[in-house]
Design a protein around this motif. Structure first.
Motif, PDB file in Angstrom:
ATOM      1  N   MET C 136     -14.293   3.985   1.250  1.00 38.71           N
ATOM      2  CA  MET C 136     -14.911   2.957   2.215  1.00 38.71           C
ATOM      3  C   MET C 136     -14.928   1.701   1.737  1.00 38.71           C
ATOM      4  O   MET C 136     -15.176   0.977   0.891  1.00 38.71           O
ATOM      5  CB  MET C 136     -16.390   3.348   2.921  1.00 38.71           C
ATOM      6  N   VAL C 139     -16.543  -4.119   3.514  1.00 39.11           N
ATOM      7  CA  VAL C 139     -17.085  -4.397   4.823  1.00 39.11           C
ATOM      8  C   VAL C 139     -17.706  -3.337   5.480  1.00 39.11           C
ATOM      9  O   VAL C 139     -18.827  -3.288   6.489  1.00 39.11           O
ATOM     10  CB  VAL C 139     -15.996  -4.666   6.083  1.00 39.11           C
ATOM     11  N   VAL C 140     -17.785  -1.648   5.875  1.00 37.16           N
ATOM     12  CA  VAL C 140     -18.225  -1.070   6.017  1.00 37.16           C
ATOM     13  C   VAL C 140     -19.757  -0.493   5.578  1.00 37.16           C
ATOM     14  O   VAL C 140     -20.708  -0.351   5.916  1.00 37.16           O
ATOM     15  CB  VAL C 140     -17.286   0.572   6.170  1.00 37.16           C
ATOM     16  N   GLU C 252     -15.280  -9.330  -2.692  1.00 32.11           N
ATOM     17  CA  GLU C 252     -15.751  -9.335  -0.802  1.00 32.11           C
ATOM     18  C   GLU C 252     -16.930  -8.923  -0.987  1.00 32.11           C
ATOM     19  O   GLU C 252     -17.951  -9.101  -0.188  1.00 32.11           O
ATOM     20  CB  GLU C 252     -14.823  -8.441  -0.462  1.00 32.11           C
ATOM     21  N   LEU C 256     -19.832 -10.609   0.712  1.00 28.08           N
ATOM     22  CA  LEU C 256     -20.377 -10.036   2.449  1.00 28.08           C
ATOM     23  C   LEU C 256     -21.928 -10.368   2.595  1.00 28.08           C
ATOM     24  O   LEU C 256     -22.596 -10.398   3.555  1.00 28.08           O
ATOM     25  CB  LEU C 256     -20.189  -8.667   2.578  1.00 28.08           C
TER      26      LEU C 256
END
Lengths: 504, 293, 317
Positions: C136, C139-140, C252, C256
């Motif tokens: 995954m 982002v998810v 990332e 986020l």
């Protein structure tokens, strides 16, 4: 040294050659075509135009799209478009700029990004400013917007036109009706309506589950903040006061807006998790909020989405909110990215002129509408003047991202819904009283180098103030920190630029 | 036949099983949410948030994504890159790792240092792009297969695995008249199946996730792998259009949440299914058992 | 053929080179096998290495790598002179330390636990399930974490409220940031991390356990004396390699998770470089920061590798 080694070396060489051969044998066949513009002038061959554009869809326009074919035919150009997903566009663009492997033209979404400014200053792009007047459509480009895109007073590209002032309120009309309220006309009325949305059970479900204003961090800007700041009499990014440019966050109106947001937050009129919401519209989609402030084009999309949850939902647009200085709204920049033409791939003036001629053609009424709606009878049909899009996904795909080709948009026929028609009308109304950013044409070197770090200081402090983790004194400290980290240099440079212009 | 396990051993076993099952549950629940979400309606996903079973069952998301030309095409591209890429990786990596595992190899240490150095320092995206460009690989699948042909990380670990093979192997094989390549192909490789299985998985997953290099090296969007589509949909669905630097933006209608989840499911399931097939190579004692046998 | 070459070499020069030539000839297959890989590293890793020099230049795309002006240590001065440098360094170090202390051992533990499972089927099913989250995207994963932790109807806070606790604003707090980030990594990567240890464990000779049982060793002793030593060298190698990337915190995920309320503890080199360097096209500055991180990694790798060798391990080179 001896045969042994030489043999090895030969073997290595052979292997290398084999690899190289294998690789080139599989190489692409569409190597950049040699510059096709004829240097002798005369009648140039059909223009071969390669371009790089952002794609905002999961699917890209197919290379054999009928719309693309029509565009090629009407402009007498052979197009080679490479699409880049919007989410990676900036990365790909900066890599392509840095490697010097640019197509003949590309869209710079943010022409004031430092890598674009630096590249332009080092002479990488054609300065198109002096040529524009030779073209019937490009010659009519807005001076104001051209000024906005200029780098050191020079115009390095053809901007893609957008309405100048598109911001406004998108409000749940059905909620207003449920509560028997009128649309707000002033900041005070706006507060009262928002309060009623949060406390008066506007969705009539008997639960306290609604808020007034949806807020998110849109690209690190607090949604609606800049607009309310302007309603409250504040400036659009920079204020011109006594012949000096002052950044918005150092004006009294900014502090007033801060306090208003804090009040909204404390009274639970805005979503309490706004600091971690990437896109505040998602709060609207859930049918939990009554107001969204941003580009009024969002209105239709928001209405479509809320209807999936609440079929009775209805969105209305409001563009005039009066504050201490009367009706004001924030002017945007008037463009969304610009086409730039690198000298590394377009070598001759003749070819540059051909490309500009293409952009001029694209700005004709017929092509504007072609790229917006596609081909009549194919992507859409007209019956008694009403517009019916084709539902077949394969045919729809042929117009995907077609608007990325557009330059001027002033002659697009509006086939939109009532809401879309209204937004167009309000954009025009907005333009009559919009407050521009007086510093838009200027470039501060400190800002292009450190702008992101600096704006983070202010945004972070703003969020913290609203959420109550810093007080007014600490907010002022943050402003002081901004000044010391380079902000004072930005102010100085902006004012120097302004003085240069005023002196002329 | 086996000795009766002691009480302590039984308690150990049950606690162990319980803990592992609990951990498995924690890891799998979000995936169940994604699968459930892909069959749910936009309304339910927005209003209920976290769901493990949709109350209203809908196939719209799958109908939509399979109606695009992009999905199947990019899935095929990814499968091709994954299979071809993994074969190339295994060939180059194992071929290089074996000599470096041999104690009698000259220049072993300098070569290894040379390799480790590349794990720490790299020339960066742009010079690498230029090399790929100069080799004429731009816009071809080679640009996704060759520039990552060997992962220094995997190489070093495979070498470590090879090193743990019993020393006597080579000697006996040499006596039988094998040269080094023969030893590698006929003895070392067959004995290293667990390692090979592991690294095929590592490499395959790496290729399956190819995203940035594809966008960077390949201009023709019909040659993009599935991750490009997946990422674009995920980002559009979370409301980002990707370029937050621009002052102006146009409204981009976000795809439904269910579409996002359906694309996640379709792009993840194939690679998830690889592992169970490789698992038989991890059976205990494969390695040494077969040597002795 | 090899013999004749060796003989010729011996004639033409002294005895040392001839010994060399002999070895070269004897190991010719080994050299041939190393060659393609070596070529690969030279072409794709060392050829682009010149890019590092732009850390000392003001890289201008139009001018290219060689003609961009040389600015010496300007970018390093900017990095070390930044008032935030100390904070960035501290945040990065703490997060990296969390990662090594809490995440690194977890895959080893889970692999050992899986290894103890007697039922082959349970083992395979658990293995397959725990490695799913690796696939995954962040982002998810972060999206799901938000859904669990938000104060607006998040499951965690609903539970807290039900048991009479105060709501905790996990996502906008300095105190919780590192815990949540590390927990997300643990959740996402543990299962994936076990694979390599399971592969290493597959090499253990079952007869060893048999013999240990005969000697009356209990399960823990077997674990300690047989299983753990079998994966020790893999653990050490992975640890050394991890140290080489000590200052990489994973861009990332952190990006986020960052927001105004936790930036004080959450801003790390990777996110800083992104917003200051990459997203504004400041390649030289970004490269300089990368170079700094690499040098720290190099020092750690050399120290760790020497240490490992002192303790009789192979190390990575």
């Amino acid at each position: 040294m001896n045969r042994m080694n030489r043999k090895r070396r030969m073997k290595a060489g052979a292997l290398l050659a084999a690899i190289a051969l294998a690789v080139t044998a599989c190489g692409g066949n569409d190597e950049a075509a040699p510059p096709s513009g004829s240097e002798s002038g005369g009648t140039p061959a059909a223009l071969q135009l390669s371009m790089m554009l952002p794609s905002y869809n999961p699917e890209q326009m197919p290379a054999d799209s009928s719309v693309l074919k029509a565009l090629e035919e009407k402009t007498g150009t052979k197009l080679a478009v490479s699409w880049v997903p919007s989410s990676t566009y900036t990365d790909k663009l900066s890599a392509t700029v840095a490697s010097g492997e640019l197509p003949k033209t590309f869209v710079a979404l943010e022409p004031k990004a430092s890598f674009i400014v630096n590249a332009a200053r080092s002479g990488m792009f054609w300065e198109v400013g002096p040529y524009l007047k030779n073209y019937p459509n490009l010659g009519k480009m807005s001076e104001l917007v051209l000024n906005n895109i200029s780098i050191d007073g020079k115009i390095y590209g053809v901007y893609r036109e957008r309405d100048l002032a598109r911001f406004g309120l998108m409000i749940r009309q059905d909620w207003l009706a449920n509560l028997g309220l009128q649309a707000p006309k002033s900041v005070d009325e706006l507060y009262a309506v928002l309060k009623a949305f949060a406390t008066g059970d506007p969705d009539k479900n008997g639960k306290q589950d609604t808020i007034g204003l949806a807020v998110g961090m849109q690209g690190n800007n607090i949604a609606g903040f800049k607009d309310i700041l302007v309603y409250m009499g504040g400036p659009n990014e920079w204020e011109l006061k006594d012949g000096k440019l002052v950044p918005a966050h150092m004006t009294p109106a900014y502090l007033d807006t801060l306090k208003l947001y804090k009040k909204l937050y404390d009274e639970k009129i805005i979503n309490q998790d706004f600091a971690i919401v990437q896109d505040g519209r998602s709060v609207m989609y859930k049918g939990q909020a009554g107001l969204w402030i941003d580009n009024m084009l969002d209105g239709k999309g928001i209405e479509d989405n809320i209807k999936k949850v609440d079929p009775n939902a209805e969105i209305n647009l409001i563009n005039r909110i009066a504050g201490p200085k009367g009706d004001r709204t924030r002017a945007g920049s008037g463009y969304l990215g610009m086409y730039m033409i690198p000298k590394t791939s377009v070598k001759t003036e003749a070819e540059l002129e051909q490309i500009l001629a293409y952009f001029d053609k694209v700005s004709e009424k017929e092509i504007q509408n072609l790229m917006k709606y596609g081909i009549e009878g194919k992507q859409y049909t007209l019956e008694n003047g009403s517009y019916f899009p084709n539902a077949d996904p394969k045919i729809r795909a042929e117009i995907t991202d077609g608007n990325q080709f557009m330059i001027l948009q002033n002659q697009v026929v509006n086939y939109g819904t009532e809401l879309e028609q209204l937004s167009t009308k309000l954009f025009q109304d907005n333009a009559t009283f919009a407050v521009p950013n007086p510093a838009a044409p200027f470039i501060s070197n400190t800002e292009i180098e450190k702008g992101k770090e600096l704006s983070k200081i202010i945004t972070d402090a703003t969020v913290k103030f609203i959420m109550g983790s810093v007080d007014e004194a600490e907010w002022n400290e943050a402003v002081e920190q901004w000044l010391q980290s380079g902000g004072s240099k930005v102010v100085e440079e902006m004012n120097a630029e302004y003085a240069k212009l005023a002196g002329e | 036949m086996p000795i009766k396990p002691s009480w302590g051993s039984r308690i150990f076993d049950s606690v162990n099983v319980a803990l592992l099952l609990a951990f498995a549950l924690i890891t799998v629940i979000p995936f169940i949410y994604v699968i459930a979400g892909s069959f749910a309606t936009q309304k339910e996903l927005l209003m209920r948030g976290f769901i493990l079973f949709p109350t209203e069952f809908s196939l719209d998301a799958y109908k939509y994504i399979f109606s695009t030309r992009t999905l199947v095409r990019s899935l095929l591209v990814t499968v091709y890159i994954t299979v071809a890429g993994t074969l190339i990786n295994l060939f180059f990596t194992c071929l290089m790792a074996y000599p470096l595992a041999r104690k009698d190899m000259d220049f072993r240490k300098p070569i290894l240092m040379l390799i480790v150095f590349t794990m720490l320092f790299s020339g960066g995206m742009i010079p690498t792009f230029l090399v790929v460009k100069q080799l004429g690989m731009i816009d071809t699948y080679w640009s996704l297969l060759i520039p990552g042909a060997i992962s220094a990380f995997n190489l070093i670990i495979i070498r470590n695995f090879f090193q743990q093979l019993p020393d006597g192997l080579e000697e006996s094989a040499k006596i039988d008249g094998c040269n080094d390549l023969g030893i590698f192909l006929r003895i070392v490789l067959p004995l290293s199946m667990p390692a090979i299985a592991t690294f095929s998985l590592f490499y395959a997953v790496g290729h399956w996730n190819t995203f940035f290099n594809a966008v960077l090296y390949i201009n023709d969007h019909t040659k993009w792998p599935i991750q490009v589509l997946l990422r674009q949909i995920v980002i559009l669905a979370s409301g980002g259009v990707g370029d937050s630097t621009a002052m102006e933006s146009d409204y981009v209608a976000p795809p439904d949440q269910a579409v996002k989840m359906a694309v996640i499911v379709v792009s993840t399931l194939p690679i998830l299914l690889v592992y169970p097939f490789l698992q038989k190579h991890f059976a205990k004692g494969v390695l040494l058992g077969s040597v002795k046998g | 053929m090899p013999k004749s070459i060796a003989a010729q070499a011996a004639v033409s020069s002294a005895s040392r080179p001839s010994a060399w030539a002999g070895r070269l000839a004897r190991n010719r297959w080994l050299y041939l096998m190393v060659l393609p890989g070596l070529l690969y590293f030279l072409v794709f890793k060392y050829w682009p290495m010149y890019g590092i020099f732009i850390a000392f230049k003001d890289f201008q795309p139009f001018l290219g790598f060689w003609d961009s002006p040389f600015v010496g240590l300007k970018h390093f001065e900017r990095l070390f002179g930044d008032p935030n440098f100390v904070v960035l360094f501290r945040n990065t170090l703490i997060l990296a330390a969390y990662n090594i202390l809490f995440f690194f051992p977890l895959p080893i533990i889970v692999a050992l636990m899986l290894n103890e499972l007697r039922q082959e089927l349970t083992k395979r099913v658990v293995q397959t399930l725990v490695y799913i989250p690796h696939f995954m995207s962040w982002v998810v994963v972060v999206g799901i974490a938000y859904m669990f932790l938000t104060t607006e109807g998040g499951i965690m806070n609903e539970l807290l409220a039900r048991f009479g606790g105060e709501k905790i604003n996990f996502l906008v707090s300095n105190e919780w940031f590192r815990t949540i980030v590390t927990a997300e990594v643990m959740w996402k990567e543990t299962g994936w991390g076990t694979i390599i240890f399971l592969a290493a464990l597959s090499g253990v000779d079952p007869q060893l356990y048999e013999a240990a049982r005969m000697d009356g060793a209990n399960r823990l002793r077997q674990l300690w004396h047989i299983t753990l030593p079998a994966i020790r060298s893999t653990i050490i190698i992975l640890l050394i390699l991890r140290l080489g990337h000590f200052l990489d915190t994973g861009f990332e995920q952190i990006f986020l998770m960052l927001n105004a309320m936790n930036r004080e503890v959450g801003e790390v080199f990777d996110t800083y470089v992104y917003s200051v360097g990459i997203s504004q096209g400041q390649y030289s500055f970004s490269t300089a920061v990368g170079l700094f991180k690499s040098i720290v990694g190099l020092i750690l790798v050399v120290v760790a590798n020497n240490l490992a060798k002192k303790f009789g391990e192979e190390g990575i080179y």
